[in-house]
Design a protein around this motif. Structure first.
Motif, PDB file in Angstrom:
ATOM      1  N   LYS A 164     -18.307  -6.015  10.097  1.00  0.00           N
ATOM      2  CA  LYS A 164     -17.574  -4.747   9.978  1.00  0.00           C
ATOM      3  C   LYS A 164     -17.381  -4.089  11.347  1.00  0.00           C
ATOM      4  CE  LYS A 164     -20.701  -2.929   7.228  1.00  0.00           C
ATOM      5  NZ  LYS A 164     -21.710  -4.026   7.325  1.00  0.00           N
ATOM      6  N   SER A 165     -18.465  -3.981  12.107  1.00  0.00           N
ATOM      7  CA  SER A 165     -18.351  -3.334  13.419  1.00  0.00           C
ATOM      8  C   SER A 165     -17.469  -4.152  14.350  1.00  0.00           C
ATOM      9  CB  SER A 165     -19.736  -3.166  14.057  1.00  0.00           C
ATOM     10  OG  SER A 165     -20.511  -2.266  13.305  1.00  0.00           O
ATOM     11  N   THR A 166     -17.626  -5.458  14.328  1.00  0.00           N
ATOM     12  CA  THR A 166     -16.815  -6.308  15.213  1.00  0.00           C
ATOM     13  C   THR A 166     -15.331  -6.149  14.879  1.00  0.00           C
ATOM     14  OG1 THR A 166     -18.660  -7.861  15.340  1.00  0.00           O
ATOM     15  CG2 THR A 166     -16.498  -8.680  16.021  1.00  0.00           C
ATOM     16  N   PHE A 217     -14.203   4.996  12.035  1.00  0.00           N
ATOM     17  CA  PHE A 217     -15.577   5.492  11.903  1.00  0.00           C
ATOM     18  C   PHE A 217     -16.490   4.313  11.606  1.00  0.00           C
ATOM     19  CE2 PHE A 217     -12.937   9.075  10.698  1.00  0.00           C
ATOM     20  CZ  PHE A 217     -13.596  10.186  11.197  1.00  0.00           C
ATOM     21  N   ASP A 218     -17.515   4.111  12.430  1.00  0.00           N
ATOM     22  CA  ASP A 218     -18.466   3.025  12.186  1.00  0.00           C
ATOM     23  C   ASP A 218     -19.787   3.609  11.690  1.00  0.00           C
ATOM     24  OD1 ASP A 218     -19.721   0.633  11.953  1.00  0.00           O
ATOM     25  OD2 ASP A 218     -19.551   0.056  14.064  1.00  0.00           O
ATOM     26  N   GLU A 219     -19.954   3.613  10.396  1.00  0.00           N
ATOM     27  CA  GLU A 219     -21.157   4.152   9.751  1.00  0.00           C
ATOM     28  C   GLU A 219     -21.521   5.531  10.294  1.00  0.00           C
ATOM     29  OE1 GLU A 219     -24.382   1.576   8.950  1.00  0.00           O
ATOM     30  OE2 GLU A 219     -23.178  -0.250   9.073  1.00  0.00           O
ATOM     31  N   PRO A 220     -20.618   6.486  10.135  1.00  0.00           N
ATOM     32  CA  PRO A 220     -20.812   7.802  10.777  1.00  0.00           C
ATOM     33  C   PRO A 220     -22.009   8.574  10.248  1.00  0.00           C
ATOM     34  CG  PRO A 220     -18.982   7.881   9.228  1.00  0.00           C
ATOM     35  CD  PRO A 220     -19.359   6.437   9.367  1.00  0.00           C
TER      36      PRO A 220
HETATM   37 MG    MG Z   1     -22.061  -2.488  12.017  1.00  0.00          MG
END
Ligand code: MG
Ligand code: ADP
Length: 248
Positions: A43-45, A168-171
């Protein structure tokens, strides 16, 4: 409606480790997309690739009709900068500048850009701090703020650059549970205003209530995608059901 983000056959490997395998999706203007999936699923990548914090190893990305990368070949550096400057990103760990006040955190980048007068920048920082409920914290340093307040500052700071797209990455993942609501409320308001957003989240009720579509990532692929009603109400795959089962 316009496609704001078009990702086709995106691949990303770290060395020999394939992390994203043939990921394709489209985000239309004004949509809020929730991305869910287990830790390590990419997800982050995927988010970082959109804003060119990662170099992808194959596939294409178009942002608002402009080619960032086509079949693994990137456009020139100036174009990359112009394209990615239209996007803002908010991270789990806030990434505020600790030595700057809240107001200076908001104003630093717009001042450096020199596209607006100091007066106009001040008008907008006041407006955005009020919007996230922190008008009284303008002169505070980040260390004096709660995690929820810090994340609201980070969102206001991203908005100062007038992005077309917010990522938004796991805000809320770094926040105590009682502070997640105030951050999700700000994102919900942006969704109602039809900001184009991708939100990676473990907050399933937020994904269900606020997003237009949900993408479930697993092992570097989009395993399943659909409306919240489809994905939460009638998941098609065993692995989707197994993942969602962890949250009930
Ligand atoms: Mg991540
Ligand atoms: P998620 O955000 O879904 O938890 P990530 O995108 O962070 O997943 O990671 C996906 C995979 O890529 C994981 O196996 C992770 O260890 C690996 N990975 C992420 N960043 C790097 C990196 N800079 N170098 C090597 N491997 C990485």
């Amino acid at each position: 409606m316009n496609s704001m983000i078009e990702v086709t056959h995106l691949q990303k490997s770290f060395g020999t480790l394939p992390v994203l395998k043939d990921v394709s999706f489209t985000v239309r203007q004004g949509e809020t997309i929730a991305v869910i999936g287990p830790s390590g699923s990419g997800k982050s990548t995927m988010l970082r690739s959109l804003i060119h914090l990662e170099d992808i190893t194959g596939g294409s990305i178009r942002i608002n009709g402009e080619v960032l990368v086509s079949e693994g070949r990137y456009t020139g550096a100036a174009r990359i900068k112009a394209i990615t400057s239209r996007m803002g990103m908010v991270f789990q760990q806030f990434n505020l500048f600790p030595h700057l006040t809240v107001r200076d955190n908001l104003e630093l980048a717009p001042r450096a850009q020199k596209l607006e007068s100091a007066q106009e920048i001040r008008r907008r920082s006041d407006m955005l701090l009020a919007k996230v409920g922190l008008a009284d914290k303008a002169d505070a340093f980040p260390s004096r703020l709660s995690g929820g307040q810090k994340q609201r500052v980070a969102i206001a700071r991203a908005l100062m650059l007038k992005p077309d797209i917010l990522l938004f990455d796991e805000p809320t993942s770094a926040l105590d549970p009682e502070l997640t609501g105030e951050v999700l409320q700000v994102i919900r308001q942006l969704a109602e205003e039809r900001m184009t957003m991708i939100v990676v989240t473990h907050e399933m009720s937020f994904a269900r209530d606020v997003s237009d579509r949900v993408i479930f990532m697993d092992q570097g692929e989009i395993a399943e995608a659909g409306t919240p009603a489809q994905l939460f109400g009638n998941p098609q795959l065993d692995r989707t059901r197994a993942f969602l089962g962890r949250f009930t």
